[in-house]
Design an enzyme around this catalytic site. Structure first.
Site, PDB file in Angstrom:
ATOM      1  N   CYS A   5       1.378  67.323   9.528  1.00  0.00           N
ATOM      2  CA  CYS A   5       0.655  66.117   9.089  1.00  0.00           C
ATOM      3  C   CYS A   5       1.483  64.869   9.410  1.00  0.00           C
ATOM      4  O   CYS A   5       2.598  64.706   8.894  1.00  0.00           O
ATOM      5  CB  CYS A   5       0.356  66.191   7.597  1.00  0.00           C
ATOM      6  SG  CYS A   5      -0.334  64.656   6.937  1.00  0.00           S
ATOM      7  N   CYS A   8       2.406  62.788   6.303  1.00  0.00           N
ATOM      8  CA  CYS A   8       3.500  63.406   5.542  1.00  0.00           C
ATOM      9  C   CYS A   8       4.832  63.094   6.215  1.00  0.00           C
ATOM     10  O   CYS A   8       5.827  62.794   5.526  1.00  0.00           O
ATOM     11  CB  CYS A   8       3.306  64.918   5.453  1.00  0.00           C
ATOM     12  SG  CYS A   8       2.094  65.448   4.229  1.00  0.00           S
ATOM     13  N   ASP A  31      -0.958  49.934  10.416  1.00  0.00           N
ATOM     14  CA  ASP A  31      -1.731  50.848  11.248  1.00  0.00           C
ATOM     15  C   ASP A  31      -1.285  50.702  12.705  1.00  0.00           C
ATOM     16  O   ASP A  31      -1.040  49.603  13.198  1.00  0.00           O
ATOM     17  CB  ASP A  31      -3.228  50.533  11.106  1.00  0.00           C
ATOM     18  CG  ASP A  31      -4.110  51.643  11.657  1.00  0.00           C
ATOM     19  OD1 ASP A  31      -4.777  52.321  10.863  1.00  0.00           O
ATOM     20  OD2 ASP A  31      -4.118  51.834  12.899  1.00  0.00           O
ATOM     21  N   ASN A  88     -12.123  56.260   4.560  1.00  0.00           N
ATOM     22  CA  ASN A  88     -13.039  57.066   5.367  1.00  0.00           C
ATOM     23  C   ASN A  88     -12.860  58.513   4.924  1.00  0.00           C
ATOM     24  O   ASN A  88     -11.758  59.056   5.033  1.00  0.00           O
ATOM     25  CB  ASN A  88     -12.713  56.920   6.858  1.00  0.00           C
ATOM     26  CG  ASN A  88     -12.919  55.505   7.355  1.00  0.00           C
ATOM     27  OD1 ASN A  88     -13.816  54.808   6.890  1.00  0.00           O
ATOM     28  ND2 ASN A  88     -12.080  55.072   8.289  1.00  0.00           N
ATOM     29  N   HIS A 101      -5.946  58.381   2.765  1.00  0.00           N
ATOM     30  CA  HIS A 101      -5.390  57.052   3.034  1.00  0.00           C
ATOM     31  C   HIS A 101      -6.468  56.004   2.843  1.00  0.00           C
ATOM     32  O   HIS A 101      -7.651  56.256   3.053  1.00  0.00           O
ATOM     33  CB  HIS A 101      -4.812  56.957   4.459  1.00  0.00           C
ATOM     34  CG  HIS A 101      -5.769  57.336   5.548  1.00  0.00           C
ATOM     35  ND1 HIS A 101      -6.037  58.656   5.872  1.00  0.00           N
ATOM     36  CD2 HIS A 101      -6.536  56.583   6.369  1.00  0.00           C
ATOM     37  CE1 HIS A 101      -6.909  58.693   6.863  1.00  0.00           C
ATOM     38  NE2 HIS A 101      -7.242  57.448   7.177  1.00  0.00           N
TER      39      HIS A 101
END
Ligand code: DGP
Length: 115
Positions: A5, A8, A31, A88, A101
């Site tokens: 991930c 993570c 981002d 989302n 997130h």
């Protein structure tokens, strides 16, 4: 933590990211592919796949993310003009990273409804 991930890995400092905030529960970073002048991702350190996978006993993390978003918005100067906090959840909503997130977006006029 799940070994593959990316979020993570960012939370553990194993993958580089432009961090704007971190504490024992939450990490926030810019981002990689910003959709607005301010585009921050806020995540729990704990690996939770999506909002749909959130257990009731972990629900406090969403409140914590909201207050962290509020503070980051103030710090980055977007709270007066306004901003959006978006999750989302799942494929049709456009979730691509399977670690819960929230997107904090601001610094421009944001259209509604979203695409
Ligand atoms: P979503 O579509 O809601 O799952 O959003 C995932 C977001 O994560 C997307 O806007 C791009 C961002 N992203 C993906 N990989 C990375 C990464 O390795 N670093 C950073 N900073 N952002 C990433």
């Amino acid at each position: 933590m799940t070994t593959d991930c990316v979020f993570c890995k960012i939370a553990k400092g194993e993958l580089k990211a432009d961090l704007v905030y971190e504490d024992s529960q939450v990490v926030a970073f810019r981002d990689l592919n910003p959709q607005a002048p301010v585009h921050i991702l806020i995540i729990p350190r704990k690996h939770i796949q999506s909002l749909d996978a959130l257990w009731d006993q972990d629900a406090n993390i969403v409140g914590r993310i909201a207050t962290v978003a509020r503070d980051i918005a103030r710090k980055l100067g977007i709270s007066e003009d306004g901003y959006r906090l978006v999750n989302n959840c799942g494929e049709q909503a456009g979730q691509t990273v399977l670690h819960l997130h929230f997107h904090l977006l601001g610094g421009r006029n944001l259209g509604w409804p979203p695409g």
